[in-house]
Scaffold this active site. Structure first.
Site, PDB file in Angstrom:
ATOM      1  N   THR A  95     -17.515 117.732  17.831  1.00  0.00           N
ATOM      2  CA  THR A  95     -18.188 118.112  16.592  1.00  0.00           C
ATOM      3  C   THR A  95     -18.525 116.887  15.754  1.00  0.00           C
ATOM      4  O   THR A  95     -19.622 116.794  15.187  1.00  0.00           O
ATOM      5  CB  THR A  95     -17.319 119.100  15.787  1.00  0.00           C
ATOM      6  OG1 THR A  95     -16.972 120.195  16.644  1.00  0.00           O
ATOM      7  CG2 THR A  95     -18.048 119.626  14.571  1.00  0.00           C
ATOM      8  N   CYS A  96     -17.613 115.945  15.682  1.00  0.00           N
ATOM      9  CA  CYS A  96     -17.866 114.718  14.909  1.00  0.00           C
ATOM     10  C   CYS A  96     -19.003 113.921  15.526  1.00  0.00           C
ATOM     11  O   CYS A  96     -19.898 113.437  14.809  1.00  0.00           O
ATOM     12  CB  CYS A  96     -16.602 113.868  14.836  1.00  0.00           C
ATOM     13  SG  CYS A  96     -15.207 114.666  14.023  1.00  0.00           S
ATOM     14  N   ALA A  97     -18.974 113.768  16.835  1.00  0.00           N
ATOM     15  CA  ALA A  97     -20.028 113.024  17.518  1.00  0.00           C
ATOM     16  C   ALA A  97     -21.383 113.698  17.310  1.00  0.00           C
ATOM     17  O   ALA A  97     -22.387 113.027  17.063  1.00  0.00           O
ATOM     18  CB  ALA A  97     -19.705 112.908  19.005  1.00  0.00           C
TER      19      ALA A  97
END
Length: 168
Positions: free
Chosen positions: A59-61
């Site tokens: 999700t962060c990427a």
């Protein structure tokens, strides 16, 4: 303090995001070349703060990739992607993903950013990392948009952040 959901558990943050209308707290973060930079360095520009736990999560990427794409849509805007990842890991990620329109910054040194913005997890499985949040700061240094994402597995509302930039 915000309560952020995880799969089957939750974690609390160290405080609250700065309020809309207030001045954004200045900070000192580490760039990929190990030099320091602060909000003051972006004076006169709109600034998006994309805050997240780690590039090593899907999700962060994805959020970094999305903001990298959106960064070209608004003139005079800097997009800062902020985590506790080491600058070396951030550099590898940018090279592998072709990330070239956002600035990745690390809060690994003095950790003052996490406290000033209330985004440090104080308990739960991500304790010590940064919560997922987005802030938009106008050219005068005032917060014009905030979002603390209430579930660590959810992406931020890119459309709302972009609208805040365009409507200011």
């Amino acid at each position: 303090m915000a309560l952020i959901q995880f799969t089957g558990t939750s974690g609390r943050t160290s405080g609250e995001l700065p309020e809309v209308g207030n001045s954004a707290p200045d900070f000192e973060l580490t760039k990929r070349d190990l030099t320091q930079i602060g909000l003051e360095d972006f004076k006169g520009k709109k600034v998006v703060l994309n805050i997240f736990p780690s590039l090593d999560t899907d999700t962060c990427a994805q959020a970094v990739r999305a903001f990298n794409s959106l960064a070209v849509e608004v003139e005079n805007t800097a997009v800062l992607c902020i985590s506790r990842d080491l600058p070396f890991a951030q550099s590898r990620f940018c090279a592998a993903e072709g990330i070239d329109r956002v600035t990745l910054l690390s809060d690994y040194k003095d950790k003052g950013f996490a406290e000033a913005y209330g985004v440090r997890f104080v308990d739960g499985p991500f304790e010590g990392l940064l919560a997922r949040a987005v802030l938009v700061v106008n050219e005068n240094g005032h917060v014009i948009y905030t979002e603390m994402v209430d579930n660590i597995g959810k992406e931020p509302n890119y459309k709302a952040a972009l609208e805040a930039l365009q409507n200011d």
